[in-house]
Design a protein around this motif. Structure first.
Motif, PDB file in Angstrom:
ATOM      1  N   SER A  93       0.829  -1.215   0.000  1.00 48.83           N
ATOM      2  CA  SER A  93       0.000   0.000   0.000  1.00 48.83           C
ATOM      3  C   SER A  93       0.861   1.263   0.000  1.00 48.83           C
ATOM      4  CB  SER A  93      -0.934   0.001   1.221  1.00 48.83           C
ATOM      5  OG  SER A  93      -1.818  -1.099   1.193  1.00 48.83           O
ATOM      6  N   SER A  94       1.952   1.231   0.759  1.00 53.00           N
ATOM      7  CA  SER A  94       2.817   2.403   0.860  1.00 53.00           C
ATOM      8  C   SER A  94       3.512   2.716  -0.460  1.00 53.00           C
ATOM      9  CB  SER A  94       3.860   2.185   1.961  1.00 53.00           C
ATOM     10  OG  SER A  94       3.242   1.985   3.208  1.00 53.00           O
ATOM     11  N   ILE A  95       4.001   1.684  -1.139  1.00 56.20           N
ATOM     12  CA  ILE A  95       4.685   1.895  -2.416  1.00 56.20           C
ATOM     13  C   ILE A  95       3.713   2.470  -3.448  1.00 56.20           C
ATOM     14  CG2 ILE A  95       5.727   0.700  -4.379  1.00 56.20           C
ATOM     15  CD1 ILE A  95       7.215  -1.048  -2.434  1.00 56.20           C
ATOM     16  N   ARG A  96       2.497   1.966  -3.453  1.00 60.64           N
ATOM     17  CA  ARG A  96       1.494   2.509  -4.380  1.00 60.64           C
ATOM     18  C   ARG A  96       1.236   3.991  -4.093  1.00 60.64           C
ATOM     19  NH1 ARG A  96      -3.726  -1.178  -4.446  1.00 60.64           N
ATOM     20  NH2 ARG A  96      -4.331   0.476  -5.907  1.00 60.64           N
ATOM     21  N   ALA A  97       1.218   4.344  -2.802  1.00 64.25           N
ATOM     22  CA  ALA A  97       0.942   5.736  -2.435  1.00 64.25           C
ATOM     23  C   ALA A  97       2.092   6.667  -2.815  1.00 64.25           C
ATOM     24  CB  ALA A  97       0.656   5.826  -0.933  1.00 64.25           C
ATOM     25  N   TRP A  98       3.332   6.163  -2.766  1.00 62.74           N
ATOM     26  CA  TRP A  98       4.501   7.014  -3.006  1.00 62.74           C
ATOM     27  C   TRP A  98       5.228   6.649  -4.294  1.00 62.74           C
ATOM     28  CZ3 TRP A  98       4.828  11.202  -0.168  1.00 62.74           C
ATOM     29  CH2 TRP A  98       4.224  11.212   1.092  1.00 62.74           C
ATOM     30  N   TRP A  99       4.519   6.063  -5.231  1.00 63.09           N
ATOM     31  CA  TRP A  99       5.140   5.527  -6.439  1.00 63.09           C
ATOM     32  C   TRP A  99       5.945   6.588  -7.199  1.00 63.09           C
ATOM     33  CZ3 TRP A  99       6.042   0.790  -8.027  1.00 63.09           C
ATOM     34  CH2 TRP A  99       6.493   0.596  -9.337  1.00 63.09           C
ATOM     35  N   GLY A 100       7.209   6.232  -7.473  1.00 68.21           N
ATOM     36  CA  GLY A 100       8.062   7.059  -8.305  1.00 68.21           C
ATOM     37  C   GLY A 100       8.702   8.252  -7.639  1.00 68.21           C
ATOM     38  N   ARG A 101       8.452   8.449  -6.332  1.00 65.67           N
ATOM     39  CA  ARG A 101       8.988   9.637  -5.676  1.00 65.67           C
ATOM     40  C   ARG A 101      10.295   9.381  -4.920  1.00 65.67           C
ATOM     41  NH1 ARG A 101       3.628  12.674  -3.119  1.00 65.67           N
ATOM     42  NH2 ARG A 101       2.294  12.434  -4.955  1.00 65.67           N
ATOM     43  N   TRP A 102      10.752   8.155  -4.930  1.00 68.74           N
ATOM     44  CA  TRP A 102      11.950   7.817  -4.164  1.00 68.74           C
ATOM     45  C   TRP A 102      13.218   8.266  -4.886  1.00 68.74           C
ATOM     46  CZ3 TRP A 102       8.244   4.047  -5.512  1.00 68.74           C
ATOM     47  CH2 TRP A 102       8.468   3.413  -6.731  1.00 68.74           C
ATOM     48  N   SER A 103      14.323   8.244  -4.143  1.00 70.91           N
ATOM     49  CA  SER A 103      15.627   8.626  -4.678  1.00 70.91           C
ATOM     50  C   SER A 103      16.425   7.368  -5.013  1.00 70.91           C
ATOM     51  CB  SER A 103      16.400   9.475  -3.654  1.00 70.91           C
ATOM     52  OG  SER A 103      17.755   9.617  -4.037  1.00 70.91           O
ATOM     53  N   TRP A 104      16.592   7.105  -6.302  1.00 72.46           N
ATOM     54  CA  TRP A 104      17.388   5.939  -6.698  1.00 72.46           C
ATOM     55  C   TRP A 104      18.830   6.077  -6.230  1.00 72.46           C
ATOM     56  CZ3 TRP A 104      15.301   1.607  -7.832  1.00 72.46           C
ATOM     57  CH2 TRP A 104      14.082   1.532  -8.525  1.00 72.46           C
ATOM     58  N   ALA A 105      19.346   7.291  -6.221  1.00 71.66           N
ATOM     59  CA  ALA A 105      20.739   7.500  -5.804  1.00 71.66           C
ATOM     60  C   ALA A 105      20.936   7.050  -4.363  1.00 71.66           C
ATOM     61  CB  ALA A 105      21.113   8.974  -5.961  1.00 71.66           C
ATOM     62  N   GLN A 106      19.997   7.399  -3.475  1.00 71.73           N
ATOM     63  CA  GLN A 106      20.129   7.004  -2.072  1.00 71.73           C
ATOM     64  C   GLN A 106      19.853   5.513  -1.879  1.00 71.73           C
ATOM     65  OE1 GLN A 106      21.553   8.907   0.105  1.00 71.73           O
ATOM     66  NE2 GLN A 106      21.648  10.438  -1.531  1.00 71.73           N
ATOM     67  N   LEU A 107      18.926   4.954  -2.631  1.00 73.60           N
ATOM     68  CA  LEU A 107      18.640   3.522  -2.507  1.00 73.60           C
ATOM     69  C   LEU A 107      19.863   2.692  -2.911  1.00 73.60           C
ATOM     70  CD1 LEU A 107      14.985   3.359  -3.847  1.00 73.60           C
ATOM     71  CD2 LEU A 107      15.754   2.898  -1.501  1.00 73.60           C
ATOM     72  N   ARG A 108      20.588   3.141  -3.933  1.00 77.21           N
ATOM     73  CA  ARG A 108      21.791   2.415  -4.342  1.00 77.21           C
ATOM     74  C   ARG A 108      22.864   2.449  -3.254  1.00 77.21           C
ATOM     75  NH1 ARG A 108      20.479   4.461  -9.624  1.00 77.21           N
ATOM     76  NH2 ARG A 108      21.656   6.369  -9.217  1.00 77.21           N
ATOM     77  N   ILE A 109      22.822   3.460  -2.405  1.00 75.86           N
ATOM     78  CA  ILE A 109      23.798   3.569  -1.310  1.00 75.86           C
ATOM     79  C   ILE A 109      23.406   2.703  -0.122  1.00 75.86           C
ATOM     80  CG2 ILE A 109      24.707   5.164   0.441  1.00 75.86           C
ATOM     81  CD1 ILE A 109      24.694   7.353  -1.691  1.00 75.86           C
ATOM     82  N   ILE A 110      22.126   2.724   0.265  1.00 79.98           N
ATOM     83  CA  ILE A 110      21.717   2.092   1.528  1.00 79.98           C
ATOM     84  C   ILE A 110      21.268   0.638   1.390  1.00 79.98           C
ATOM     85  CG2 ILE A 110      21.131   4.271   2.628  1.00 79.98           C
ATOM     86  CD1 ILE A 110      18.254   3.891   1.879  1.00 79.98           C
ATOM     87  N   LEU A 111      20.793   0.226   0.213  1.00 78.58           N
ATOM     88  CA  LEU A 111      20.269  -1.139   0.088  1.00 78.58           C
ATOM     89  C   LEU A 111      21.329  -2.232   0.257  1.00 78.58           C
ATOM     90  CD1 LEU A 111      17.535  -0.926  -2.701  1.00 78.58           C
ATOM     91  CD2 LEU A 111      17.248  -1.653  -0.319  1.00 78.58           C
ATOM     92  N   PRO A 112      22.536  -2.107  -0.340  1.00 75.36           N
ATOM     93  CA  PRO A 112      23.526  -3.172  -0.135  1.00 75.36           C
ATOM     94  C   PRO A 112      23.875  -3.379   1.341  1.00 75.36           C
ATOM     95  CG  PRO A 112      24.162  -1.777  -1.981  1.00 75.36           C
ATOM     96  CD  PRO A 112      23.013  -1.096  -1.315  1.00 75.36           C
ATOM     97  N   GLY A 113      24.013  -2.280   2.082  1.00 75.26           N
ATOM     98  CA  GLY A 113      24.280  -2.404   3.506  1.00 75.26           C
ATOM     99  C   GLY A 113      23.119  -3.047   4.240  1.00 75.26           C
ATOM    100  N   GLY A 114      21.887  -2.683   3.849  1.00 74.48           N
ATOM    101  CA  GLY A 114      20.713  -3.269   4.474  1.00 74.48           C
ATOM    102  C   GLY A 114      20.655  -4.769   4.291  1.00 74.48           C
ATOM    103  N   LEU A 115      20.971  -5.251   3.100  1.00 73.73           N
ATOM    104  CA  LEU A 115      20.957  -6.689   2.836  1.00 73.73           C
ATOM    105  C   LEU A 115      22.036  -7.405   3.654  1.00 73.73           C
ATOM    106  CD1 LEU A 115      20.404  -6.596  -1.038  1.00 73.73           C
ATOM    107  CD2 LEU A 115      18.723  -7.149   0.737  1.00 73.73           C
ATOM    108  N   ALA A 116      23.193  -6.770   3.782  1.00 76.77           N
ATOM    109  CA  ALA A 116      24.248  -7.350   4.623  1.00 76.77           C
ATOM    110  C   ALA A 116      23.799  -7.407   6.078  1.00 76.77           C
ATOM    111  CB  ALA A 116      25.531  -6.526   4.491  1.00 76.77           C
ATOM    112  N   GLY A 117      23.084  -6.366   6.530  1.00 84.85           N
ATOM    113  CA  GLY A 117      22.583  -6.345   7.898  1.00 84.85           C
ATOM    114  C   GLY A 117      21.581  -7.453   8.166  1.00 84.85           C
ATOM    115  N   ILE A 118      20.754  -7.789   7.159  1.00 81.68           N
ATOM    116  CA  ILE A 118      19.809  -8.889   7.319  1.00 81.68           C
ATOM    117  C   ILE A 118      20.552 -10.200   7.543  1.00 81.68           C
ATOM    118  CG2 ILE A 118      18.113 -10.311   6.097  1.00 81.68           C
ATOM    119  CD1 ILE A 118      17.024  -7.800   4.819  1.00 81.68           C
ATOM    120  N   ALA A 119      21.629 -10.416   6.791  1.00 83.59           N
ATOM    121  CA  ALA A 119      22.408 -11.649   6.950  1.00 83.59           C
ATOM    122  C   ALA A 119      22.993 -11.760   8.358  1.00 83.59           C
ATOM    123  CB  ALA A 119      23.529 -11.691   5.904  1.00 83.59           C
ATOM    124  N   VAL A 120      23.530 -10.642   8.857  1.00 87.25           N
ATOM    125  CA  VAL A 120      24.084 -10.640  10.219  1.00 87.25           C
ATOM    126  C   VAL A 120      22.968 -10.836  11.241  1.00 87.25           C
ATOM    127  CG1 VAL A 120      25.321  -9.281  11.939  1.00 87.25           C
ATOM    128  CG2 VAL A 120      26.010  -9.173   9.537  1.00 87.25           C
TER     129      VAL A 120
END
Length: 255
Positions: A62-89
């Motif tokens: 529901s949230s993605i539908r509400a905010w579709w297309g407004r996110w920052s791809w530049a910031q997602l490319r920075i924070i997502l790899p670390g987030g995935l590593a954090g899930i593994a830990v």
């Protein structure tokens, strides 16, 4: 197959998920997830996290539908790899922690987040200057967010440490946060399944709570122009103060 029948569980879970949905809808988006701390008062903290995950995944849609297309791809490319590593830990640590240890960590995160928020909102605090995006800093806080998100769905405060100083506009901040945690939550389904957190009891309880997901998100969108963030934050902060203190006390007593 059974569901949780304790009336106190439902009395706490329903408002907790509504408040979480309101926050995920972009209204006071940094308020944090109060569902796990509140439910952990009456059920084991790992079970509370397991019940919360499917509902959070539904809220993410529901949230993605509400905010579709407004996110920052530049910031997602920075924070997502670390987030995935954090899930593994987090998945590796989660299986080794007792209920008391998880309660202590959940309560501690809630109180640290509360203290930081109150300090930043203190009277006379000078207006912060926008920070410069940094891949190393963003990756680190993304990893911490992924770790705490895996253990207690409490990844909001660490991510806010990186994103808030960037002074993104409100829509971009909300949308970027929504996408980050949508990815985190759906990836977490895999380790949660292996850790036994998606049991029949937990899933059936989640199913009964599922209608709160779109309701909470829509309330968040509706409230943005009708209620001040300050009132909502006060409600959430009061809950975090009480539940965080109780969980830390219970966690220390159980160690």
């Amino acid at each position: 197959m059974s569901i949780i029948t304790d009336p106190w569980f439902w009395a706490l879970a329903v408002p907790a998920f509504l408040l979480t949905g309101i926050s995920k809808g972009g209204f006071a988006s940094g308020a944090g997830n109060v569902a796990v701390p509140l439910m952990a008062l009456v059920v084991p903290a790992p079970q509370a996290a397991g019940i919360a995950l499917p509902v959070l995944c539904a809220m993410d849609i529901s949230s993605i539908r509400a905010w579709w297309g407004r996110w920052s791809w530049a910031q997602l490319r920075i924070i997502l790899p670390g987030g995935l590593a954090g899930i593994a830990v987090g998945a590796a640590v989660f299986g080794l922690m007792s209920d008391a240890a998880v309660k202590l960590m959940v309560g501690g995160i809630a109180l640290v987040f509360l203290a930081r928020s109150l300090w930043q909102a203190r009277p006379g605090r000078p207006a912060p200057t926008p920070a410069t995006p940094g891949r190393l800093r963003g990756g680190f806080w993304g990893m911490v967010s992924g770790l705490t998100s895996t253990i207690a769905h409490a990844g909001g405060p660490p991510l806010a440490v990186y994103l808030y100083p960037l002074r993104l506009d409100r829509a971009t901040l909300a949308a970027t946060t929504v996408v980050f945690f949508a990815v985190m939550n759906y990836v977490k389904l895999v380790p949660y399944a292996f850790l036994g957190q998606l049991s029949a009891t937990n899933l059936l309880t989640s199913l009964l709570l599922l209608p709160l997901a779109p309701v909470g998100v829509k309330l968040g969108i509706w409230l943005q122009s009708r209620m001040s963030d300050r009132v909502f934050y006060r409600i959430v902060y009061a809950m975090l103060a009480v539940t965080g203190t109780k969980l830390v006390w219970d966690g220390l007593a159980g160690l």
